[in-house]
Scaffold this motif. Structure first.
Motif, PDB file in Angstrom:
ATOM      1  N   TYR A  14       0.839  -1.202   0.000  1.00 50.26           N
ATOM      2  CA  TYR A  14       0.000   0.000   0.000  1.00 50.26           C
ATOM      3  C   TYR A  14       0.876   1.255   0.000  1.00 50.26           C
ATOM      4  O   TYR A  14       0.655   2.183  -0.771  1.00 50.26           O
ATOM      5  CB  TYR A  14      -0.905  -0.028   1.240  1.00 50.26           C
ATOM      6  CG  TYR A  14      -1.764   1.201   1.423  1.00 50.26           C
ATOM      7  CD1 TYR A  14      -2.879   1.422   0.614  1.00 50.26           C
ATOM      8  CD2 TYR A  14      -1.472   2.133   2.413  1.00 50.26           C
ATOM      9  CE1 TYR A  14      -3.677   2.542   0.789  1.00 50.26           C
ATOM     10  CE2 TYR A  14      -2.262   3.255   2.595  1.00 50.26           C
ATOM     11  CZ  TYR A  14      -3.364   3.454   1.783  1.00 50.26           C
ATOM     12  OH  TYR A  14      -4.158   4.572   1.965  1.00 50.26           O
ATOM     13  N   HIS A  15       1.884   1.270   0.850  1.00 55.55           N
ATOM     14  CA  HIS A  15       2.735   2.462   0.961  1.00 55.55           C
ATOM     15  C   HIS A  15       3.716   2.576  -0.204  1.00 55.55           C
ATOM     16  O   HIS A  15       4.036   3.677  -0.653  1.00 55.55           O
ATOM     17  CB  HIS A  15       3.494   2.448   2.294  1.00 55.55           C
ATOM     18  CG  HIS A  15       2.617   2.701   3.487  1.00 55.55           C
ATOM     19  ND1 HIS A  15       1.787   3.792   3.583  1.00 55.55           N
ATOM     20  CD2 HIS A  15       2.429   1.984   4.633  1.00 55.55           C
ATOM     21  CE1 HIS A  15       1.134   3.756   4.740  1.00 55.55           C
ATOM     22  NE2 HIS A  15       1.497   2.665   5.381  1.00 55.55           N
ATOM     23  N   PRO A  35     -17.987   2.040  -6.823  1.00 51.41           N
ATOM     24  CA  PRO A  35     -18.739   3.225  -6.439  1.00 51.41           C
ATOM     25  C   PRO A  35     -19.174   3.248  -4.978  1.00 51.41           C
ATOM     26  O   PRO A  35     -19.328   4.308  -4.406  1.00 51.41           O
ATOM     27  CB  PRO A  35     -19.948   3.216  -7.373  1.00 51.41           C
ATOM     28  CG  PRO A  35     -20.020   1.850  -7.924  1.00 51.41           C
ATOM     29  CD  PRO A  35     -18.651   1.257  -7.858  1.00 51.41           C
ATOM     30  N   THR A  36     -19.328   2.093  -4.376  1.00 49.25           N
ATOM     31  CA  THR A  36     -19.807   2.110  -2.995  1.00 49.25           C
ATOM     32  C   THR A  36     -18.754   2.646  -2.033  1.00 49.25           C
ATOM     33  O   THR A  36     -19.076   3.166  -0.988  1.00 49.25           O
ATOM     34  CB  THR A  36     -20.230   0.711  -2.507  1.00 49.25           C
ATOM     35  OG1 THR A  36     -19.171  -0.189  -2.790  1.00 49.25           O
ATOM     36  CG2 THR A  36     -21.495   0.259  -3.193  1.00 49.25           C
ATOM     37  N   CYS A  37     -17.473   2.530  -2.385  1.00 46.85           N
ATOM     38  CA  CYS A  37     -16.476   3.008  -1.430  1.00 46.85           C
ATOM     39  C   CYS A  37     -15.525   4.018  -2.038  1.00 46.85           C
ATOM     40  O   CYS A  37     -14.677   4.567  -1.336  1.00 46.85           O
ATOM     41  CB  CYS A  37     -15.711   1.857  -0.816  1.00 46.85           C
ATOM     42  SG  CYS A  37     -15.177   0.655  -1.989  1.00 46.85           S
ATOM     43  N   GLY A  38     -15.634   4.269  -3.334  1.00 44.34           N
ATOM     44  CA  GLY A  38     -14.808   5.305  -3.928  1.00 44.34           C
ATOM     45  C   GLY A  38     -13.410   4.838  -4.315  1.00 44.34           C
ATOM     46  O   GLY A  38     -12.539   5.656  -4.573  1.00 44.34           O
ATOM     47  N   ASP A  39     -13.168   3.523  -4.336  1.00 41.23           N
ATOM     48  CA  ASP A  39     -11.882   3.035  -4.840  1.00 41.23           C
ATOM     49  C   ASP A  39     -11.844   3.227  -6.348  1.00 41.23           C
ATOM     50  O   ASP A  39     -12.846   3.027  -7.029  1.00 41.23           O
ATOM     51  CB  ASP A  39     -11.705   1.539  -4.546  1.00 41.23           C
ATOM     52  CG  ASP A  39     -11.556   1.251  -3.065  1.00 41.23           C
ATOM     53  OD1 ASP A  39     -11.304   2.195  -2.317  1.00 41.23           O
ATOM     54  OD2 ASP A  39     -11.685   0.081  -2.689  1.00 41.23           O
ATOM     55  N   GLY A  62      -7.451   4.220  -3.127  1.00 40.80           N
ATOM     56  CA  GLY A  62      -8.396   3.332  -2.473  1.00 40.80           C
ATOM     57  C   GLY A  62      -7.864   2.837  -1.155  1.00 40.80           C
ATOM     58  O   GLY A  62      -6.863   3.356  -0.640  1.00 40.80           O
ATOM     59  N   CYS A  63      -8.505   1.810  -0.631  1.00 41.39           N
ATOM     60  CA  CYS A  63      -8.128   1.279   0.670  1.00 41.39           C
ATOM     61  C   CYS A  63      -6.919   0.366   0.525  1.00 41.39           C
ATOM     62  O   CYS A  63      -6.485   0.045  -0.581  1.00 41.39           O
ATOM     63  CB  CYS A  63      -9.302   0.518   1.272  1.00 41.39           C
ATOM     64  SG  CYS A  63      -9.806  -0.905   0.307  1.00 41.39           S
ATOM     65  N   VAL A  64      -6.404  -0.082   1.652  1.00 43.31           N
ATOM     66  CA  VAL A  64      -5.247  -0.975   1.666  1.00 43.31           C
ATOM     67  C   VAL A  64      -5.516  -2.214   0.819  1.00 43.31           C
ATOM     68  O   VAL A  64      -4.658  -2.659   0.046  1.00 43.31           O
ATOM     69  CB  VAL A  64      -4.908  -1.387   3.121  1.00 43.31           C
ATOM     70  CG1 VAL A  64      -3.900  -2.517   3.143  1.00 43.31           C
ATOM     71  CG2 VAL A  64      -4.382  -0.189   3.903  1.00 43.31           C
ATOM     72  N   ILE A  65      -6.697  -2.778   0.962  1.00 43.97           N
ATOM     73  CA  ILE A  65      -6.999  -4.033   0.269  1.00 43.97           C
ATOM     74  C   ILE A  65      -6.982  -3.849  -1.250  1.00 43.97           C
ATOM     75  O   ILE A  65      -6.381  -4.644  -1.979  1.00 43.97           O
ATOM     76  CB  ILE A  65      -8.374  -4.584   0.724  1.00 43.97           C
ATOM     77  CG1 ILE A  65      -8.403  -4.742   2.252  1.00 43.97           C
ATOM     78  CG2 ILE A  65      -8.670  -5.909   0.046  1.00 43.97           C
ATOM     79  CD1 ILE A  65      -7.262  -5.541   2.832  1.00 43.97           C
ATOM     80  N   ARG A 106     -15.183  -6.680   1.867  1.00 45.16           N
ATOM     81  CA  ARG A 106     -13.897  -6.312   1.286  1.00 45.16           C
ATOM     82  C   ARG A 106     -13.596  -7.042  -0.011  1.00 45.16           C
ATOM     83  O   ARG A 106     -12.590  -6.767  -0.661  1.00 45.16           O
ATOM     84  CB  ARG A 106     -12.763  -6.571   2.292  1.00 45.16           C
ATOM     85  CG  ARG A 106     -12.936  -5.834   3.598  1.00 45.16           C
ATOM     86  CD  ARG A 106     -13.246  -4.351   3.434  1.00 45.16           C
ATOM     87  NE  ARG A 106     -12.115  -3.553   2.999  1.00 45.16           N
ATOM     88  CZ  ARG A 106     -11.209  -3.019   3.812  1.00 45.16           C
ATOM     89  NH1 ARG A 106     -11.285  -3.209   5.098  1.00 45.16           N
ATOM     90  NH2 ARG A 106     -10.229  -2.273   3.323  1.00 45.16           N
TER      91      ARG A 106
END
Lengths: 128, 414
Positions: A14-15, A35-39, A62-65, A106
């Motif tokens: 992720y980093h 669209p539900t989480c903006g990734d 997006g998120c880490v995943i 997730r």
């Protein structure tokens, strides 16, 4: 869902993601969002003369995943054929991510790069 | 008098549950609230002792069920100070209530060239039905903008009302993201002066503060039972003469007076809008929820949430990488009042990750756009995390949230 989802390996990706950027002259060039989480992911890929994935790059947020999955995915799919990618499943993505078990919420995040690749290959006609 | 949160928690069986062996810290009541024993018990009692279909049977059980069902209509009317129980329409949720207005009233009253005014802070339930109505009719959809503090920019409204094309203004009574309480009474006065109707989305407001539809000047107001300790039913309230003049939304049983092979005549308001067997036990459960909230007192609930949100904002201010959406500090301006909803982002950390790590500490918050995508776009972010407070939350829950946020920061090493 447990904190071991946030194990070092995934946070590293992720980093410091692998293959972050955009390829020139790509055979596959697709943006896809969750669209539900903006990734959001922008995936570009080049295929070799045998129709195998030669190079993949991604950019996005997006998120880490979703971002760790994308980073690992760009390495994981190198050398695979269109058919092999079409046959890839959630289980394979979970194994790719070090054997995480993803909760229902997730799964969409983790599958974003794979779904983008499948859609991108479809739109590009599968191969050159 | 402050709420006795410990005693209130005792009324909710869910708080006996441990998550990952830890005390449940439920901060997602803006999505759906937990249920007290009296509500669960009222529904169970009906199913075990008094259930039958309503408005049909001539036997004791059916008459009892009908009386229990209709009694709730009167109770709801008193709760929101509606003049007539016949103005209370049972629907599935606030979303269905707002769709009912957009379809039934909207189809007959909105024409090409008309304007519909909503706001940037609407939940999709009070946005998409109007957007699609505008598409169907060739009408214009205009937005009252939201400023950085999360307040409506009311200066934008008079120009939208000046040409007489605006037929309806629809506005949330409480933002489910910003916690802002838009000045709906003032908006209603402006709308009415311009000959437009005022539709209020009460999904967030009705569970949390006293609501008087007459004093507010609403023409329609919709809310959901499941956010106010009740089950999954909703209510649409509308002024009687408006409801009476509207065509039905759904057709079928119970909503008709007579049916012939070629035509049908409609039942009276509100039955005209309640096609098919309703959620009878759930309506009875909602009645128990209203009793439960009234026993605590809506003023007391509102005061309690004001106190908690002030404490939460102060504690979150200790975390420099946490950014609260909308008004958060009170130093730079006199804010519109704020309710118990706090949406926030964290530098470099996606809201999904915030929520997932908070879950490991049994702290439940929502992550996403909370069905308010245009609002998130306006703030230039795809998503946020949201903590929302209710009668069973106290300062300990806020402290647990802040502790868990420290864990998020530690996990990400920033």
């Amino acid at each position: 869902m447990s904190s071991d989802l946030y194990r070092e390996q995934l946070l590293d990706h992720y980093h410091n993601p692998e293959n972050f950027g955009v390829l020139d002259n790509a055979d596959v060039d697709i943006e896809m969002d969750n669209p539900t989480c903006g990734d959001m992911i922008h995936l570009t890929a080049r295929l070799d003369s045998a129709g195998r994935v030669a190079e993949v790059m991604f950019e996005g947020q997006g998120c880490v995943i979703s971002m760790a999955s994308a980073s690992m995915f760009t390495e994981h799919v190198k050398g695979k054929t269109v058919q092999e990618i079409a046959a890839m499943s959630l289980t394979e993505i979970e194994q790719m991510m070090g054997g995480v078990k993803l909760s229902m919420g997730r799964v969409k995040c983790a599958l974003l790069p794979l779904n983008a690749m499948k859609q991108g290959l479809k739109e590009s006609g599968g191969a050159r | 008098m402050p709420l006795d949160v410990a005693a209130i928690r005792q009324e909710f069986p869910i708080f006996e549950r441990k998550i990952h062996g830890k005390r449940l810290v439920f901060l997602d009541s803006a999505a759906s609230s937990q249920k007290p024993r009296t509500v669960i018990g009222a529904m169970m009692h009906m199913y075990m002792h008094g259930y039958a279909n309503v408005h049909r049977g001539l036997y004791t059980l059916a008459e009892e069920a009908t009386a229990a069902y209709e009694e709730v209509r009167a109770k709801i009317a008193r709760f929101i100070n509606a003049p007539d129980p016949a103005e209370i329409v049972n629907v599935r949720n606030a979303t269905e209530g707002l769709n009912l207005v957009a379809y039934s009233w909207g189809e007959t009253h909105i024409h090409a060239g008309d304007r519909i005014v909503i706001t940037e802070l609407e939940h999709h339930a009070n946005l998409v039905p109007w957007q699609q109505l505008a598409h169907r009719k060739g009408a214009e959809l205009a937005y009252i903008p939201v400023n950085d503090a999360g307040e409506l920019d009311l200066d934008a409204l008079p120009p939208l009302l000046a040409d007489g094309r605006t037929k309806v203004v629809a506005c949330s009574m409480m933002s489910n993201v910003l916690g802002a309480l838009p000045p709906v009474k003032q908006v209603a006065e402006m709308a009415h002066a311009a000959g437009a109707l005022m539709v209020m989305d009460g999904a967030q407001a009705v569970p949390h503060r006293p609501v008087d539809v007459q004093a507010l000047g609403a023409d329609f107001m919709a809310f959901s039972g499941h956010k106010m300790c009740g089950p999954g039913v909703g209510i649409l309230w509308g002024r009687y003469e408006l409801l009476e003049a509207m065509p039905p939304f759904l057709y079928g049983g119970d909503m008709i007076r007579t049916v012939k092979r070629d035509y049908a005549k409609w039942n009276d308001v509100p039955y005209k809008f309640e096609a098919g067997t309703p959620a009878i036990a759930e309506v009875v459960g909602l009645g128990a929820a209203v009793d439960f909230l009234n026993a605590i007192g809506m003023e007391a609930i509102h005061a309690h949430e004001q106190e908690i949100v002030a404490y939460a904002l102060a504690r979150l201010a200790e975390l420099p990488t946490v950014h609260v959406l909308g008004y958060s500090d009170g130093e730079h301006r006199a804010p519109q009042e704020r309710s118990g909803v706090v949406a926030f982002t964290m530098d470099g950390i996606h809201p999904h990750d915030i929520s997932a790590i908070l879950d490991t500490e049994a702290v439940c918050v929502r992550a996403g756009h909370h069905c308010a995508q245009p609002l998130h776009n306006r703030f230039g972010i795809p998503a946020s995390a949201r903590a929302s407070f209710y009668i069973y939350n106290d300062r300990d829950d806020v402290n647990a949230l802040v502790e868990a946020l420290h864990k998020v920061i530690k996990t990400f090493g920033r």
